[in-house]
Design a protein around this motif. Structure first.
Motif, PDB file in Angstrom:
ATOM      1  N   ASN A  93       2.616  57.904  58.856  1.00  0.00           N
ATOM      2  CA  ASN A  93       1.262  57.512  59.264  1.00  0.00           C
ATOM      3  C   ASN A  93       0.872  58.166  60.584  1.00  0.00           C
ATOM      4  O   ASN A  93      -0.263  58.646  60.746  1.00  0.00           O
ATOM      5  N   SER A  94       1.800  58.198  61.525  1.00  0.00           N
ATOM      6  CA  SER A  94       1.522  58.847  62.809  1.00  0.00           C
ATOM      7  C   SER A  94       1.304  60.343  62.631  1.00  0.00           C
ATOM      8  O   SER A  94       0.446  60.940  63.290  1.00  0.00           O
ATOM      9  N   LEU A  95       2.084  60.949  61.748  1.00  0.00           N
ATOM     10  CA  LEU A  95       1.925  62.380  61.495  1.00  0.00           C
ATOM     11  C   LEU A  95       0.550  62.691  60.903  1.00  0.00           C
ATOM     12  O   LEU A  95      -0.114  63.653  61.316  1.00  0.00           O
ATOM     13  N   TYR A 112      -2.180  60.754  61.158  1.00  0.00           N
ATOM     14  CA  TYR A 112      -3.162  60.399  62.187  1.00  0.00           C
ATOM     15  C   TYR A 112      -3.253  61.473  63.265  1.00  0.00           C
ATOM     16  O   TYR A 112      -4.336  62.028  63.542  1.00  0.00           O
ATOM     17  N   ALA A 113      -2.125  61.817  63.858  1.00  0.00           N
ATOM     18  CA  ALA A 113      -2.129  62.805  64.938  1.00  0.00           C
ATOM     19  C   ALA A 113      -2.484  64.195  64.427  1.00  0.00           C
ATOM     20  O   ALA A 113      -3.191  64.954  65.106  1.00  0.00           O
ATOM     21  N   GLY A 114      -2.025  64.552  63.235  1.00  0.00           N
ATOM     22  CA  GLY A 114      -2.317  65.875  62.701  1.00  0.00           C
ATOM     23  C   GLY A 114      -3.791  66.083  62.419  1.00  0.00           C
ATOM     24  O   GLY A 114      -4.364  67.123  62.782  1.00  0.00           O
ATOM     25  N   LEU A 115      -4.454  65.098  61.807  1.00  0.00           N
ATOM     26  CA  LEU A 115      -5.877  65.248  61.494  1.00  0.00           C
ATOM     27  C   LEU A 115      -6.736  65.196  62.749  1.00  0.00           C
ATOM     28  O   LEU A 115      -7.722  65.930  62.862  1.00  0.00           O
ATOM     29  N   VAL A 116      -6.387  64.336  63.698  1.00  0.00           N
ATOM     30  CA  VAL A 116      -7.125  64.299  64.960  1.00  0.00           C
ATOM     31  C   VAL A 116      -6.983  65.629  65.694  1.00  0.00           C
ATOM     32  O   VAL A 116      -7.953  66.167  66.243  1.00  0.00           O
ATOM     33  N   THR A 117      -5.777  66.176  65.712  1.00  0.00           N
ATOM     34  CA  THR A 117      -5.546  67.466  66.377  1.00  0.00           C
ATOM     35  C   THR A 117      -6.355  68.568  65.712  1.00  0.00           C
ATOM     36  O   THR A 117      -6.996  69.379  66.394  1.00  0.00           O
ATOM     37  N   LEU A 118      -6.342  68.611  64.391  1.00  0.00           N
ATOM     38  CA  LEU A 118      -7.118  69.620  63.669  1.00  0.00           C
ATOM     39  C   LEU A 118      -8.605  69.498  63.986  1.00  0.00           C
ATOM     40  O   LEU A 118      -9.284  70.497  64.269  1.00  0.00           O
ATOM     41  N   GLY A 119      -9.125  68.266  63.947  1.00  0.00           N
ATOM     42  CA  GLY A 119     -10.543  68.062  64.245  1.00  0.00           C
ATOM     43  C   GLY A 119     -10.901  68.455  65.667  1.00  0.00           C
ATOM     44  O   GLY A 119     -11.927  69.104  65.903  1.00  0.00           O
ATOM     45  N   ILE A 165     -12.404  49.425  58.748  1.00  0.00           N
ATOM     46  CA  ILE A 165     -11.293  48.702  59.361  1.00  0.00           C
ATOM     47  C   ILE A 165     -10.049  48.870  58.497  1.00  0.00           C
ATOM     48  O   ILE A 165     -10.119  48.818  57.265  1.00  0.00           O
ATOM     49  N   ASP A 166      -8.902  49.074  59.142  1.00  0.00           N
ATOM     50  CA  ASP A 166      -7.626  49.232  58.463  1.00  0.00           C
ATOM     51  C   ASP A 166      -7.655  50.420  57.493  1.00  0.00           C
ATOM     52  O   ASP A 166      -7.237  50.314  56.333  1.00  0.00           O
ATOM     53  N   SER A 167      -8.164  51.560  57.983  1.00  0.00           N
ATOM     54  CA  SER A 167      -8.206  52.776  57.161  1.00  0.00           C
ATOM     55  C   SER A 167      -7.888  53.978  58.038  1.00  0.00           C
ATOM     56  O   SER A 167      -8.017  53.940  59.263  1.00  0.00           O
ATOM     57  N   TYR A 168      -7.497  55.070  57.381  1.00  0.00           N
ATOM     58  CA  TYR A 168      -7.228  56.290  58.126  1.00  0.00           C
ATOM     59  C   TYR A 168      -8.484  56.832  58.793  1.00  0.00           C
ATOM     60  O   TYR A 168      -8.438  57.347  59.915  1.00  0.00           O
ATOM     61  N   ALA A 201       0.291  49.389  55.852  1.00  0.00           N
ATOM     62  CA  ALA A 201      -0.122  50.590  55.121  1.00  0.00           C
ATOM     63  C   ALA A 201      -0.674  51.664  56.044  1.00  0.00           C
ATOM     64  O   ALA A 201      -0.545  52.856  55.768  1.00  0.00           O
ATOM     65  N   THR A 202      -1.301  51.272  57.155  1.00  0.00           N
ATOM     66  CA  THR A 202      -1.923  52.229  58.066  1.00  0.00           C
ATOM     67  C   THR A 202      -1.357  52.174  59.478  1.00  0.00           C
ATOM     68  O   THR A 202      -1.818  52.918  60.343  1.00  0.00           O
ATOM     69  N   ARG A 203      -0.399  51.322  59.734  1.00  0.00           N
ATOM     70  CA  ARG A 203       0.147  51.217  61.087  1.00  0.00           C
ATOM     71  C   ARG A 203       0.972  52.445  61.442  1.00  0.00           C
ATOM     72  O   ARG A 203       1.679  52.996  60.605  1.00  0.00           O
ATOM     73  N   VAL A 204       0.886  52.843  62.709  1.00  0.00           N
ATOM     74  CA  VAL A 204       1.556  54.046  63.184  1.00  0.00           C
ATOM     75  C   VAL A 204       2.862  53.675  63.873  1.00  0.00           C
ATOM     76  O   VAL A 204       3.203  52.502  64.016  1.00  0.00           O
TER      77      VAL A 204
END
Length: 269
Positions: free
Chosen positions: A67-69, A71-78, A130-133, A215-218
Motif C-alpha cells: 500500500n505504501s509503495l 501510495y508513494a509511487g503514484l504521488v511521486t509520479l504525479g 474516504i478509505d480509498s487510494y 485494505a488501504t492502510r500504509v
C-alpha cells in the motif's frame, strides 16, 4: 587544523544522524528479551529472523508495504509530472501576473499542514473518497510549492540560448520542454522524485485520517498499530521499522549522485 576540526564536526554530525538507523537495524535482529535488557549498541548475538518473520506473516506487513509503495509511487509520479510543467511555466514562460501568482502560491508553504487537514477531509468525503487510494493520493499528486520551486530554480540555470536554438528549428513549447529541457534536468527530477517518495512513504497524519481499514492502510499505520495502550512489543516494532527503512535506503543510494549534483547546481546548498 581548520580542516581537521571541520571534518571532526562533520563526522560527529554524520554519526548522530546515522546512529538511530543503525540501532534500529541492529535491534531488529535481537531476541525479544535482549531488546530491553541489553544496550542498543550491543550486537545482535545470536542473530534471529523470528521478529521479521512474525511481523511479515502474523501482522501482514507485506500488504502495508505494498500500500505504501502504491501510495508513494503514484504521488511521486504525479508530482514529477505536474511540478515539472508548472515549474516550466513559472521559470521559462512569460504571461501577465506570473511572478505574483508564483510567489502567492509559494507563500502557501507557510501554512501548517494541520490547518488544511479538516477541509481536505471534508472535500474527500463529499467526493466519496474516504478509505480509498484516490483519497490518499489526490491532495499531493498535483505538485507542491516546494517541488515547483525546486524544479523552477533548476530550470532557470539552463541557458536560454539552448531553448532559442530549438525554437528556431521549429520546436514548440511542448517539444522544447520534453526534448530539450527535461533531458538536461535529470538530476533535479531524480532529486524531486527521491524527496517526494521518502516524504510520502513516511507520512502518518493524512493516512491516519483518510483511511479506516487494513485494505488501504500504509506501513506507517501498520507500525503504529503494533504499539498498544498499555504494552508494546518493541521487538516487533523495530523489525517492522527495519522493513520500512530498507526501501528508502535503497532509493537514496540509487539516486544520491543526482541529489548532490542538483543541489550544487541550483545553489540551494
Amino acid at each position: 587544523m581548520k580542516k581537521i576540526a571541520l571534518y571532526l564536526v562533520l563526522l560527529a554530525g554524520a554519526v548522530v544522524s546515522v546512529a538511530p538507523y543503525l540501532m534500529t537495524l541492529n535491534s531488529a535482529f535481537k531476541q525479544p528479551a535482549q531488546v530491553l535488557t541489553t544496550p542498543a549498541w550491543d550486537p545482535a548475538l545470536p542473530v534471529t529472523l523470528e521478529n521479521i518473520a512474525q511481523v511479515w506473516t502474523e501482522y501482514d506487513m507485506a500488504h502495508f508495504l505494498m500500500n505504501s509503495l502504491i501510495y508513494a509511487g503514484l504521488v511521486t509520479l504525479g508530482q514529477v509530472v505536474f511540478s515539472t510543467m508548472a515549474a516550466y511555466a513559472f521559470g521559462r514562460m512569460s504571461f501577465p501576473g506570473r511572478d505574483v501568482l508564483f510567489w502567492g502560491y509559494l507563500a502557501t508553504m507557510m501554512v501548517p499542514q494541520i490547518v488544511t487537514l479538516v477541509p481536505l477531509f471534508l472535500i474527500m468525503r463529499e467526493f466519496g473518497l474516504i478509505d480509498s487510494y484516490l483519497g490518499l493520493i489526490l491532495p499531493t499528486a498535483f505538485g507542491t510549492p516546494y517541488g515547483i520551486f525546486l524544479v523552477r530554480q533548476y530550470f532557470r540555470t539552463i541557458p536560454k540560448d539552448v531553448e532559442l536554438a530549438a525554437r528556431i528549428d521549429g520546436a514548440g513549447t511542448w517539444t522544447v520542454l520534453t526534448r530539450v529541457v527535461l533531458p538536461l534536468s535529470r538530476p533535479i527530477l531524480a532529486t524531486l522524485a527521491t524527496i517526494t517518495f521518502i516524504t510520502t512513504w513516511n507520512t502518518l497524519l493524512w493516512p491516519l485520517i483518510i483511511t479506516n481499514s487494513d485494505a488501504t492502510r500504509v506501513v506507517t499505520l501498520g507500525i503504529s498499530a503494533l504499539k498498544g495502550q498499555y504494552s508494546s512489543q518493541y521487538h516487533l516494532i523495530l523489525a517492522a521499522a527495519a522493513l520500512a527503512l530498507l526501501p528508502l535506503i535503497a532509493i537514496f543510494l540509487l539516486f544520491q549522485r543526482h541529489i548532490v549534483r542538483s543541489i550544487a547546481l541550483t545553489g540551494l546548498k
